[in-house]
Design an enzyme around this catalytic site. Structure first.
Site, PDB file in Angstrom:
ATOM      1  N   HIS A 128       4.402  59.619  43.499  1.00 22.10           N
ATOM      2  CA  HIS A 128       3.944  58.226  43.701  1.00 22.10           C
ATOM      3  C   HIS A 128       3.692  57.946  45.191  1.00 22.10           C
ATOM      4  O   HIS A 128       3.959  56.852  45.687  1.00 22.10           O
ATOM      5  CB  HIS A 128       4.964  57.219  43.158  1.00 22.10           C
ATOM      6  CG  HIS A 128       5.184  57.312  41.686  1.00 22.10           C
ATOM      7  ND1 HIS A 128       4.526  56.526  40.763  1.00 22.10           N
ATOM      8  CD2 HIS A 128       5.997  58.124  40.957  1.00 22.10           C
ATOM      9  CE1 HIS A 128       4.930  56.825  39.535  1.00 22.10           C
ATOM     10  NE2 HIS A 128       5.814  57.811  39.624  1.00 22.10           N
ATOM     11  N   ASN A 201       6.128  52.590  34.509  1.00 24.23           N
ATOM     12  CA  ASN A 201       4.795  53.183  34.565  1.00 24.23           C
ATOM     13  C   ASN A 201       3.854  52.392  33.669  1.00 24.23           C
ATOM     14  O   ASN A 201       4.288  51.523  32.912  1.00 24.23           O
ATOM     15  CB  ASN A 201       4.843  54.635  34.067  1.00 24.23           C
ATOM     16  CG  ASN A 201       5.353  55.609  35.133  1.00 24.23           C
ATOM     17  OD1 ASN A 201       5.319  55.317  36.318  1.00 24.23           O
ATOM     18  ND2 ASN A 201       5.817  56.768  34.692  1.00 24.23           N
TER      19      ASN A 201
HETATM   20 FE1  HDD Z   1      10.242  58.351  39.324  1.00 23.67          FE
HETATM   21  C1  HDD Z   1       9.181  57.326  42.368  1.00 23.67           C
HETATM   22  C2  HDD Z   1       8.461  55.823  37.820  1.00 23.67           C
HETATM   23  C3  HDD Z   1      11.073  59.590  36.220  1.00 23.67           C
HETATM   24  C4  HDD Z   1      12.390  60.476  40.771  1.00 23.67           C
HETATM   25  N1  HDD Z   1       9.034  56.870  39.959  1.00 23.67           N
HETATM   26  C5  HDD Z   1       8.727  56.598  41.264  1.00 23.67           C
HETATM   27  C6  HDD Z   1       7.878  55.444  41.338  1.00 23.67           C
HETATM   28  C7  HDD Z   1       7.671  55.027  40.048  1.00 23.67           C
HETATM   29  C8  HDD Z   1       8.412  55.921  39.188  1.00 23.67           C
HETATM   30  C9  HDD Z   1       6.839  53.855  39.609  1.00 23.67           C
HETATM   31  C10 HDD Z   1       7.301  54.859  42.600  1.00 23.67           C
HETATM   32  C11 HDD Z   1       8.106  53.709  43.109  1.00 23.67           C
HETATM   33  C12 HDD Z   1       7.435  53.119  44.313  1.00 23.67           C
HETATM   34  O1  HDD Z   1       6.371  52.500  44.142  1.00 23.67           O
HETATM   35  O2  HDD Z   1       7.963  53.285  45.400  1.00 23.67           O
HETATM   36  N2  HDD Z   1       9.778  57.870  37.404  1.00 23.67           N
HETATM   37  C13 HDD Z   1       9.116  56.727  37.002  1.00 23.67           C
HETATM   38  C14 HDD Z   1       9.221  56.607  35.567  1.00 23.67           C
HETATM   39  C15 HDD Z   1       9.938  57.672  35.114  1.00 23.67           C
HETATM   40  C16 HDD Z   1      10.296  58.457  36.268  1.00 23.67           C
HETATM   41  C17 HDD Z   1       8.642  55.462  34.752  1.00 23.67           C
HETATM   42  C18 HDD Z   1      10.339  58.019  33.709  1.00 23.67           C
HETATM   43  C19 HDD Z   1      10.638  57.168  32.821  1.00 23.67           C
HETATM   44  N3  HDD Z   1      11.463  59.807  38.611  1.00 23.67           N
HETATM   45  C20 HDD Z   1      11.704  60.139  37.301  1.00 23.67           C
HETATM   46  C21 HDD Z   1      12.746  61.113  37.241  1.00 23.67           C
HETATM   47  C22 HDD Z   1      13.149  61.361  38.535  1.00 23.67           C
HETATM   48  C23 HDD Z   1      12.318  60.526  39.383  1.00 23.67           C
HETATM   49  C24 HDD Z   1      13.304  61.721  35.962  1.00 23.67           C
HETATM   50  C25 HDD Z   1      14.201  62.290  39.067  1.00 23.67           C
HETATM   51  C26 HDD Z   1      15.232  62.699  38.426  1.00 23.67           C
HETATM   52  N4  HDD Z   1      10.623  58.885  41.227  1.00 23.67           N
HETATM   53  C27 HDD Z   1      11.595  59.751  41.592  1.00 23.67           C
HETATM   54  C28 HDD Z   1      11.781  59.840  43.088  1.00 23.67           C
HETATM   55  C29 HDD Z   1      10.749  58.813  43.599  1.00 23.67           C
HETATM   56  C30 HDD Z   1      10.101  58.306  42.324  1.00 23.67           C
HETATM   57  C31 HDD Z   1      11.725  61.220  43.669  1.00 23.67           C
HETATM   58  C32 HDD Z   1       9.773  59.284  44.664  1.00 23.67           C
HETATM   59  C33 HDD Z   1       9.757  58.220  45.713  1.00 23.67           C
HETATM   60  C34 HDD Z   1      10.790  57.297  45.339  1.00 23.67           C
HETATM   61  O3  HDD Z   1      11.410  57.739  44.215  1.00 23.67           O
HETATM   62  O4  HDD Z   1      11.089  56.267  45.912  1.00 23.67           O
HETATM   63  O5  HDD Z   1      13.077  59.494  43.431  1.00 23.67           O
END
Ligand code: HDD
Length: 751
Positions: A128, A201
């Site tokens: 993202h 999402n």
């Molecule tokens: Fe995630 C970012 C949505 C599963 C780890 N995720 C991130 C963002 C969104 C989502 C909208 C961007 C937020 C922003 O605008 O700053 N992610 C989801 C959804 C998931 C999902 C709807 C499943 C239902 N994500 C998921 C899992 C993991 C992560 C299973 C790790 C175990 N996601 C992250 C992250 C991020 C992220 C690495 C990257 C940047 C951040 O968090 O701030 O931690």
């Protein structure tokens, strides 16, 4: 004959990953009994001892919290200074020993400026990375106190400030907006009992069931590590290799390969909390809940050829669209809906509500609207707000709680963790965009970039020296729902998680004919990009478990024989409760029927019918549409019948992908000029192929003929009749409000 299943390499261990039997117990052994709960009951709880032994807390004020105004900076009318506030006399030249001599080390002004510049970037989000955000508010429709104690749902009309960030997932920070991808829909609610982040999402399910697989998924979909390609695209070997070995991703693949993967606008897509969460009311009663955001403008998408072309014409297409709509006072609005159900109900479903690859069909549990969200203010600064905002699924407030969804469990850890490196330390909650409006008081101290100046000598609790403050809120504070648990410590998945295809089939069967066609085309396109044929083979074999119609159509487009179906992890899947759910089609939400913020091109050239241009433009603007006069070049031109027009866009800088519809007015000289201009013909052909609403007025109809577009009485979006302003424009506006006219599509495209 197709290849046999055995010939298609698949993950033969998949079935063995599900269920109690398959779960790998680290060791066999009995658990010792529970600790005697009465032990320790005679000692005071921390809050009691604070109350009894300390003075009452003085009302605290934490100036760091939630005050964006406090940190806004505006250099208007101000002298230029260093970061120490020293006025700078010359911002053009470094300090030198003689005009042609060496620069001097003591030039602290140059050094401060360059040093700061050298450190202007922070790591982009691992996923993202590319996003766009806006401020707004959430307004509650009616008190939900019987369901939840969350303060934002406490009163009718109550408004809670929000900051919302939309994003693509796979591409880097500078990648294009119109990639085929999932879109992030992350909402930070600044409630008066702390921040709640609903990090969702635009698709209600996810690729994987367990956070353990998230790094694998992301490594597979991102650019391949050896050469860093492709950017912002899933059409490559590693992604399809992984997902074809992970049949649990099939349902999500259906959504991403549908037009949901290429939305027309952030303003025209749904949002979902994805996981099952808990509502908990003041009595401590809990129900399960799923969150849905439904856009007032309806759900609309691009077509693939259009998305590809727009990514070149305007890589910031979605960012610009959101910004301009808010700037023009047309901020988007969504309705928040909840599906609320009990554990008992969930128990009876053919799928597991802890499985993030499953939806709860609206036919089983209706979506009840509980409030609306309006985005009405653009950020002041992209970096300070959009880039530095830190969403964390761990951020919840009293009245809400998690469930045991194993994907959610990993997320609760991951988001807080990632901000620590992304934003440079554990105090990211103090960055103004992240700071809650609610007061923050605790004994966490120090760390990189600490802003708050904590007073006094007490940074521990219990204490008597600070009167026991800050003190525990007890049951007025966040109390985790005491979910009874049973079971051994083990690695595994519940039985129902092994069913991977029922809801993929439900999704496919719930689409209209053209939506299915687009899904088929998307699978065929993506798989055609693979360089390793067995991966293609395995994926089509998997699609056979979704729909033979789909698998056959994809195989046909790939010029391959239909393989045998991939062996299923669950041999006898349960019968699904719902076989068709109309809510899953984009057409279920046509929008409010208006054309506000829709973009229309009026093609103009020297000699265009000036009166017609004025009449059409006036009617469209009155209806709220955004009108551009697209010329062979920008600038003034003479209209037929005298008068000058000003083309504010050109065929080069505004190709048709950037518009929702186009009008070609009359004026024989203008039409002759445009007819001789291949760019104008291409403009119409693209617009036609992309299903846009088109109107030819008077001689303007000839330009369509020149582009190979014939009148078709069955095509509601093609108005080539005598388009005298008035009825013609009214019909155009009506057709424009339908968004697209996919019924005109043929394979291959005629035009
Ligand atoms: Fe995630 C970012 C949505 C599963 C780890 N995720 C991130 C963002 C969104 C989502 C909208 C961007 C937020 C922003 O605008 O700053 N992610 C989801 C959804 C998931 C999902 C709807 C499943 C239902 N994500 C998921 C899992 C993991 C992560 C299973 C790790 C175990 N996601 C992250 C992250 C991020 C992220 C690495 C990257 C940047 C951040 O968090 O701030 O931690």
């Amino acid at each position: 004959a197709g290849a046999t299943a055995a010939a298609i390499p698949h993950n033969a261990n998949k079935a063995a990953e599900y269920g109690e039997q398959a779960a790998r117990h680290p060791y066999a052994g009995a658990h010792v009994g529970a600790v005697d709960p009465s032990v320790g009951a005679s000692s005071l709880s921390e809050s009691e001892s604070s109350d009894k032994t300390g003075d009452a807390a003085a009302p605290g004020v934490n100036e760091v919290d939630g005050r964006l105004a406090r940190v806004r900076a505006d250099g208007g009318g101000q002298v230029l200074t260093t970061n120490q506030g020293v006025p700078v006399g010359d911002n053009q030249h470094s300090l030198k020993a003689g005009l042609r001599g060496p620069a001097l080390l003591k030039d602290f002004i140059l050094r401060e400026k360059i040093t700061h510049f050298d450190h202007e970037r922070i790591p982009e989000r691992i996923v993202h990375a590319r996003g766009s955000a806006a401020h707004g508010y959430f307004e509650c429709y009616k008190p939900l106190t019987d369901l939840t104690a969350a303060s934002l749902f406490a009163e009718k009309g109550k408004r809670t400030p929000v900051f919302v960030r939309f994003s693509t997932v796979a591409g880097e920070r500078g990648s294009k907006d119109t990639a085929r991808d999932v879109r992030g829909f992350a909402v930070k609610f600044y409630t008066d009992e702390g921040n709640w982040d609903l990090v969702g999402n635009n698709i209600p399910v996810f690729f994987i069931q367990d956070a353990m697989k998230f790094p694998d998924l992301v490594h597979a979909v991102k650019a391949e590590p050896h050469h860093g390609m492709p950017q912002a695209a899933s059409a490559h070997d590693t992604f399809w290799d992984f997902v074809s070995l992970m049949p649990e991703s099939t349902h999500m693949l259906m959504w991403v390969m549908s037009d949901r993967g290429i939305p027309r606008s952030f303003r025209m897509m749904q949002g979902f909390g994805v996981h099952t969460f808990r509502f908990v009311n003041a009595k401590g009663e809990s129900r399960l809940v799923k969150f849905h955001w439904n856009p007032v403008l309806g759900t609309h998408s691009q077509v693939w050829d259009e998305a590809v072309k727009v990514s070149g014409a305007d890589p910031d297409f979605h960012r610009r669209d959101l910004w301009e709509a808010i700037d023009a006072g047309n901020g988007p609005e969504w309705e928040l809906g909840v599906q609320v159900f009990t554990e008992d109900q969930a128990e009876g479903f053919s799928f597991d509500v802890l499985d993030a690859t499953k939806i709860v069909p609206e036919e089983l549990v209706p979506v009840v609207p509980v409030g609306r969200m309006v985005l009405d203010r653009n950020p002041d600064n992209f970096f300070a707000e959009t880039e530095q905002v830190a969403f964390c699924t761990a951020h919840i407030v009293p009245g809400l709680d998690f469930t045991n969804d194993p994907l959610l469990a990993g997320r609760i850890h991951s988001y807080v963790d990632t901000q620590i490196s992304r934003l440079g330390g554990p105090n990211f909650h103090e960055i103004p965009i992240n700071a809650p409006l609610a007061q923050v008081h605790n004994n966490q101290r120090d760390g990189m970039h600490r802003q708050a100046i904590h007073r006094g000598r007490v940074a521990y609790e219990p204490n008597s020296l600070a009167g026991g403050c800050p003190f525990q809120a007890g049951t007025d504070g966040f109390v985790s729902f005491p979910e009874p648990l049973a079971g051994d410590e083990l690695r595994g998945h519940p039985e129902k998680f092994a069913e991977h295809y029922n809801q993929a089939t439900l999704f496919y069967n719930s689409q209209t004919g053209w939506e299915r066609r687009h899904i088929i085309n998307a699978f065929a396109f993506e798989l055609s990009k693979l360089t390793v044929p067995p991966i293609r083979q395995r994926m089509v074999a998997s699609l056979r478990n979704v729909s033979d119609e789909l698998a056959q159509a994809v195989a046909d487009q790939l010029g391959m024989a239909l393989p045998d179906p991939l062996p299923r992890a669950m041999k006898t899947p349960p019968k699904p409760e719902v076989e068709v759910s109309p809510a899953l089609s984009l057409t279920a939400r046509p929008g409010d029927g208006g054309v506000a913020t829709r973009k229309v091109a009026i093609l103009v050239a020297e000699g265009v019918d000036g009166k017609a241009v004025a009449a059409v433009a006036e009617a469209l603007i009155k209806a709220g549409a955004v009108v551009r006069l697209v010329g062979q070049r920008i600038g003034p031109l003479q209209a037929d019948g005298g008068g000058a027009l000003d083309a504010d866009a050109s065929l080069d800088n505004h190709p048709s992908g950037l518009f929702d519809g186009a009008v070609v007015p009359g004026g024989a000289a203008a039409v002759a000029r445009l007819q001789a201009d291949g760019r104008a013909l291409e403009f119409l052909r693209d617009a036609f192929r992309h299903g846009k609403t088109l109107m030819g007025m008077g001689e303007g109809a000839q330009l369509f003929a020149a582009a190979g577009i014939q009148p078709d009485p069955d095509d509601g979006g093609l108005l080539l009749a005598d388009g005298a302003a008035g009825k013609g424009v009214a019909a155009f506006i009506e057709a424009l409000a339908m968004h697209r006219h996919p019924e005109r599509e043929t394979a291959p495209p005629k035009v």
